[in-house]
Write a protein that holds these residues in place. Structure first.
Motif: not given
Length: 611
Positions: A295, A300, A303, A560, A595
């Motif tokens: 990550a 992130e 998630e 993600f 992203m």
């Protein structure tokens, strides 16, 4: 005011430690992989030199930090089992290059019946002897430096006698008191070309005092000096060292790495905003076959842990938006993560840092540069016993397979791009090629993003837009350095530091030049690895196909799901579109690869309205 000044100094030391140790982590981590995987003696020799130089660089920052620890009374002696021949070998390797550079003879004499394994603080012993040996070489213009280690055993204890003698400039009797004072250099005018902080000998004296010893000196001005001390250590293994010189001659050739376990069913998460650090982490655990997920931010990571279970989590401290402490504390609020071990990965080596992290709620602490043995020990300690398996010979052999080396000699010349530097960070050719292509795909998007932040900063030069600008230029610095565009990374670093200091004048003076240089790589990289190739062979895609791909992309970005995101991006790139959509496609692909879900959604909505 004094208390405020002391806090400011501690904060400065923490930041300086982090800034220096983070890149050294990448250097020493990749270097260890070279030592593990290369069979060429010359390459291994270079790698050994890099390892030595990296640790020497660490010693400079350690001097400053240790001075602070001693000053605050928080220096600790932490005794552990250590191998005496390994400690001595590292010390000799460290000083050998310096001695050779000055055409000095280095004579090493080690008593053969000294026990091989002892109990003590080998880190501090190494530091003390490093200071003494370094000074001996520094202040010896010609001749010889002797490093002697002898000892007397009594039961389960040995008193080890360490001695360093040189044929250097010597010390005047009246200058002896200066030897152990902070920031003092003997005969400053005569030795002004000698590097160093002037802290080394003072720290050495204090460390030896903490270990129950005392440094003694004999010196004749103009002829040389002898520094020596005795240290009592417990014996763990009475087996004798044997012929140390013979062992030393085979040290580089005999370097082997043996992972102590395998855990193919274990799942570990590493959270770090620096991709190189994550790659080093994964490389160090390759032999264990642990499933490592990555990550790049706290958000992130949160998630990921909502949808996936992990046996252990390693968390970087200093990250943008949400740092490691806040991310860990949010994880602790989740019922499913209450018992999951979370270790902090940090380059913050200031006094009390470990205790502070444990108080925050971390289960453990691993400092950068990461030492593979300490990382593996942490895993063995925290992972459930049923996940750990012994390393079998077949797996050990497979793990030892050598990575095929590649040459960059035939790569095209690109202004400002150092392929050798890129290869240092990207040792796999396929990875290097894909990283350069990714950089090309996002560089205009990154530039537009930073330009927007600069405009906002011009209109409102306050802390919030300044922080956003700093985080963005930091990311641009990292990617430029990774692919070897060192001058571009250097400019980004100046802008990053200016933003950190809220120095808008420097940003104003340099921003436009940086933007122009950054954007120039869209043209400079054209043609490299097939970048910018035409789209004549691409199949046309209609609006229905585009909408279907967007329908896959949106939930993948929200979740993600990087594999699906990459797959859809690849499909989007493989088709050609009507002109109005085609001109927006580079921006969409850049947002997807970065992203940036909000920007990607904005562009997708624009593309869906085109008829």
């Amino acid at each position: 005011e004094a208390e405020y000044a002391n806090q400011a100094k501690s904060k400065f030391l923490a930041n300086m430690s982090h800034e220096i140790r983070t890149p050294i982590n990448a250097v020493l981590g990749m270097d260890e992989m070279i030592l593990r995987e290369s069979t060429e003696p010359e390459i291994r020799g270079y790698a050994a030199d890099i390892f030595t130089a990296g640790n020497t660089l660490l010693s400079l920052i350690n001097d400053i930090l240790d001075s602070s620890k001693i000053e605050s009374g928080k220096m600790e002696i932490v005794p552990l089992e250590y191998e005496l021949p390994t400690l001595l070998r590292d010390l000799v390797n460290m000083i050998q290059g310096r001695a050779q550079a000055k055409d000095l003879i280095l004579e090493v004499e080690v008593q053969e019946n000294l026990p091989v394994k002892l109990f003590g603080d080998d880190v501090r012993i190494r530091q003390v002897i490093t200071n003494i040996l370094t000074n001996a070489v520094k202040y010896t213009p010609s001749g010889t430096v002797w490093f002697r280690v002898t000892g007397e055993m009594e039961g389960d204890e040995v008193t080890v006698h360490f001695e360093v003698e040189d044929t250097g400039i010597g010390i005047k009797e009246e200058d002896m008191p200066k030897l152990f004072e902070e920031f003092q250099r003997i005969e400053e005018s005569r030795n002004r070309n000698i590097e160093g902080t002037g802290l080394g000998m003072n720290i050495t004296l204090q460390l030896l005092k903490l270990m129950g010893s005392k440094l003694q000196v004999k010196s004749v001005y103009g002829k040389g000096s002898i520094f020596f001390f005795d240290l009592k250590q417990k014996i763990v293994d009475h087996a004798p060292i044997g012929d140390f010189k013979e062992m030393l001659s085979h040290s580089a050739e005999s370097y082997t790495y043996e992972g102590g376990f395998m855990a193919p069913d274990a799942k570990v998460l590493v959270v770090d905003d620096n991709a190189t650090n994550r790659k080093v982490f994964k490389s160090l655990l390759k032999i264990t076959k642990i499933q490592v997920s990555e990550a790049g931010s706290g958000k992130e990571a949160l998630e990921l842990v909502e949808h996936e279970d992990f046996d252990m989590i390693f968390m970087d401290h200093m990250m943008p938006d949400m740092d490691g402490v806040e991310t860990m504390q949010r994880m602790r609020q989740m019922e499913r993560l209450k018992d999951t071990p979370i270790y902090v990965l940090t380059a913050n080596a200031v006094t009390g840092a470990k205790e502070q992290y444990l108080e925050y709620g971390f289960d453990g602490f691993i400092s950068k540069p990461i030492v593979s043995e300490k990382l593996e020990n942490a895993l063995k300690e925290e992972l459930k016993a049923e996940l750990l398996k012994p390393l079998e010979e077949t797996e050990a052999g497979q793990a030892g397979e050598k990575q095929k080396a590649y040459s960059t000699d035939d790569y095209p010349v690109v202004d400002g791009l150092d392929w050798g530097y890129a290869q240092l960070h990207l040792p796999d050719e396929e990875l290097l090629v894909s990283t350069v292509k990714d950089f090309y795909d996002v560089l205009l998007f990154q530039a537009d993003k930073l330009q927007g932040m600069f405009v906002e900063l011009e209109n409102n030069p306050s802390s919030e837009p300044m922080t956003a600008y700093r985080i963005q230029v930091h990311a641009m610095k990292s990617v430029a350095a990774t692919i070897g565009i060192v001058p571009l990374a250097g400019m980004a670093k100046i802008l990053e530091f200016a933003a950190r200091a809220e120095d808008f004048g420097t940003i104003l003076a340099l921003h436009d030049t940086f933007m122009k240089e950054w954007r120039s790589y869209h043209e400079k990289l054209n043609g490299v690895f097939g970048i910018g190739a035409g789209t004549s062979e691409k199949e046309p895609a209609d609006q229905g196909m585009l909408s279907a791909m967007f329908a896959m992309l949106r939930p993948a970005m929200d979740d993600f799901d990087l594999d699906t995101v990459d797959s859809v991006a690849e499909k989007l790139e493989s088709y050609c579109y009507p002109a109005e959509i085609e001109e927006k496609m580079p921006g969409l692909l850049a947002a997807v690869k970065d992203m940036d879900a909000d920007e990607a959604e904005r562009i997708m909505q624009e593309m869906e309205t085109v008829h």
